[in-house]
Design a protein around this motif. Structure first.
Motif, short mmCIF file in Angstrom:
data_model
loop_
_atom_site.label_atom_id
_atom_site.label_comp_id
_atom_site.label_asym_id
_atom_site.label_seq_id
_atom_site.Cartn_x
_atom_site.Cartn_y
_atom_site.Cartn_z
N ARG A 184 0.69 -0.80 -0.53
CA ARG A 184 0.17 0.31 -0.03
C ARG A 184 0.95 1.29 0.46
NH1 ARG A 184 -3.64 -2.03 4.47
NH2 ARG A 184 -5.48 -3.48 3.32
N ARG A 204 2.96 2.02 -3.95
CA ARG A 204 2.01 2.60 -4.44
C ARG A 204 2.24 2.74 -6.72
NH1 ARG A 204 -2.57 3.27 -2.70
NH2 ARG A 204 -3.05 5.11 -0.85
N ASP A 243 -8.28 -2.95 -1.81
CA ASP A 243 -6.78 -2.71 -1.86
C ASP A 243 -6.84 -2.78 -3.93
OD1 ASP A 243 -5.08 -2.37 0.41
OD2 ASP A 243 -6.47 -4.17 0.71
N ASN A 252 -3.12 1.18 -6.55
CA ASN A 252 -1.31 1.29 -7.19
C ASN A 252 -1.24 1.55 -8.22
OD1 ASN A 252 -0.91 0.78 -4.17
ND2 ASN A 252 0.64 -1.14 -5.01
N GLU A 306 -2.41 8.19 1.44
CA GLU A 306 -4.05 7.51 1.56
C GLU A 306 -5.19 8.02 1.22
OE1 GLU A 306 -5.16 6.17 5.66
OE2 GLU A 306 -4.71 8.66 6.19
#
Length: 469
Positions: free
Chosen positions: A51, A54, A297, A336, A375
């Protein structure tokens, strides 16, 4: 009397020794962990580095780089790595390309340096694509870069070493579908009709070929990511998907696996259906970016031109501006960006790809903090079409990124600065003058000389300490 006592004692001890040797101790039961029902805290811990990263590189490479989109003088329509199917090439003919695959100019150190300079934090390379050819020295099959091709060296071994020495996480793409193996799709060569011609021997291929090869690459190269593809064939079932996820996690518990390990993916948009529980750690939008932000995700995999595997005549390159804006948009939405390169048969990353990677790296050297370890905001990811927002995790630092020249006054409606705090434009140390009101929002003054000095042409980033409103 003493002799008799000593003899008796000796017999007792001897009897006890043989008795103990003959006893069968109960085996310690090893409890298998159910990775399909992982706790949220364990999942978050495992996913943290991914996470935060990226940005990664996708590499599609194999014998399909030899014809480079042209078979017997004819330009074959479709993406380069699908030429075996799109060109209706029989297995024995395609094997000639495999025998000619000799990437003598491949330089793992140079490839890894391209990733590092581009600001990429991880890589995913095709260990085996749908054509069935392996880029490592497989003991399960000789159809690989060491035993079948003249190159004779283990590509994955060299690249994994080069990447890990630079702190780049190493991931592997592996195709569930296989056009070369007789127990997979090869029963319908040269059509490889994965839609209408299922292979009844696929379960044998699954247990005795697919799984052993996966064990090889996970244990040999200590992969951080396993990126499956080809899960859409009818022979591969949801039950196999659940089993495969559990199998791979048992081999390496902290590995990260995409959702194509199972049957839940909804086409190219890549996110799972909600009709049942499917295996996989992240969604995989392909050649597109989610329309909005997501709490799940996800990773958008995209090409720089129109193909994944190298095609000699594909010159439809995306601009550096488009690629940088894609990265910003994806990060703002909580995802990502896995950006692809398709090396040549000689082992070179095409120069247009190298040039774009360098430009992205230059931008990230100045603006990387708006991407890494960030985030999405709680209420919105954008303002209009030309402003995106991100937030540094576990801080009160917010970023507003303008996708066009912000001019001498930049107005933001969703962030309230902390009283007395400074606002800066990344790349410049001088604090900017600002004022805030509920009615007019945050208004940032930008000296024209500052914009000229920065000489930015793609995206402008502003660092703000405050709160979301």
């Amino acid at each position: 009397m003493k002799k008799q006592l000593f003899l008796n004692l000796s017999l007792v001890l001897l009897f006890g020794f043989f008795t103990s040797c003959g006893e069968t101790k109960p085996k310690k039961q090893v409890q298998q962990i159910d990775y399909l029902n992982e706790s949220r805290s364990d999942f978050d811990k495992r996913m943290k580095w991914w996470r935060d990263a990226r940005f990664g590189m996708f590499i599609h490479w194999g014998p399909y780089a030899v014809p480079a989109g042209i078979h017997k003088g004819v330009k074959v329509k479709g993406i380069g790595e699908w030429i075996m199917l799109k060109g209706n090439i029989p297995i024995e003919d395609y094997e000639n390309y495999s025998r000619a695959f000799d990437p003598t100019e491949f330089d793992a150190e140079k490839w890894a340096e391209h990733m590092k300079n581009a600001g990429m934090k991880y890589v995913v390379i095709t260990s085996k694509h749908h054509d069935g050819f392996a880029l490592w020295d497989s003991k399960v099959s000789d159809y690989d870069i060491v035993d079948y091709a003249p190159y004779g060296k283990d590509i994955l071994k060299a690249l994994s070493k080069a990447c890990k020495s630079r702190g780049i996480k190493f991931g592997l793409y592996h195709s569930i579908m296989d056009w070369h193996h007789p127990n997979a799709q090869a029963n319908d060569a040269p059509r490889y009709d994965y839609k209408n011609n299922p292979n009844p021997k696929f379960p044998d291929y699954y247990e005795n070929y697919l799984k052993p090869q996966l064990r090889e690459i996970i244990e040999t190269y200590d992969a951080d990511i396993l990126w499956f593809d080809g899960e859409w064939i009818s022979e591969f079932t949801h039950e196999m998907g659940l089993d495969l996820y559990q199998y791979v996690r048992t081999l390496k518990p902290d590995i990260i696996i995409n959702n194509r390990v199972d049957k839940g993916r909804q086409g190219m948009k890549g996110m799972n259906k909600d009709d049942k529980k499917y295996a996989g750690d992240f969604g995989t939008p392909e050649q597109e970016i989610l329309e909005g932000a997501s709490d799940l995700d996800w990773e958008s995999c995209m090409t720089m031109n129109d193909t994944w595997g190298f095609k000699s005549y594909d010159e439809n390159w995306k601009s550096e501006e488009v690629l940088i804006h894609n990265l910003i948009d994806i990060a703002a939405k909580g995802g990502n960006y896995l950006l692809n390169v398709g090396p040549t048969a000689a082992g070179l990353i095409p120069q247009p790809s190298v040039e774009r990677l360098e430009k992205m790296g230059e931008w990230l050297k100045v603006n990387g903090e708006v991407i890494y370890e960030t985030e999405k905001l709680k209420s919105t990811y954008k303002q209009g079409e030309k402003i995106r927002f991100t937030k540094k995790k576990n801080t009160d630092i917010y970023y507003a990124i303008s996708l066009e020249n912000p001019g001498e006054e930049f107005v933001i409606n969703h962030i309230k600065p902390k009283d007395g705090s400074e606002i800066i434009m990344l790349g410049q140390a001088e604090p900017l003058e600002w004022n805030f009101s509920v009615a007019e929002g945050l208004r940032i003054k930008i000296p024209i000389l500052l914009l000229e000095t920065l000489n930015e042409k793609t995206a402008w980033s502003f660092k703000i300490i405050g709160q979301e409103i």
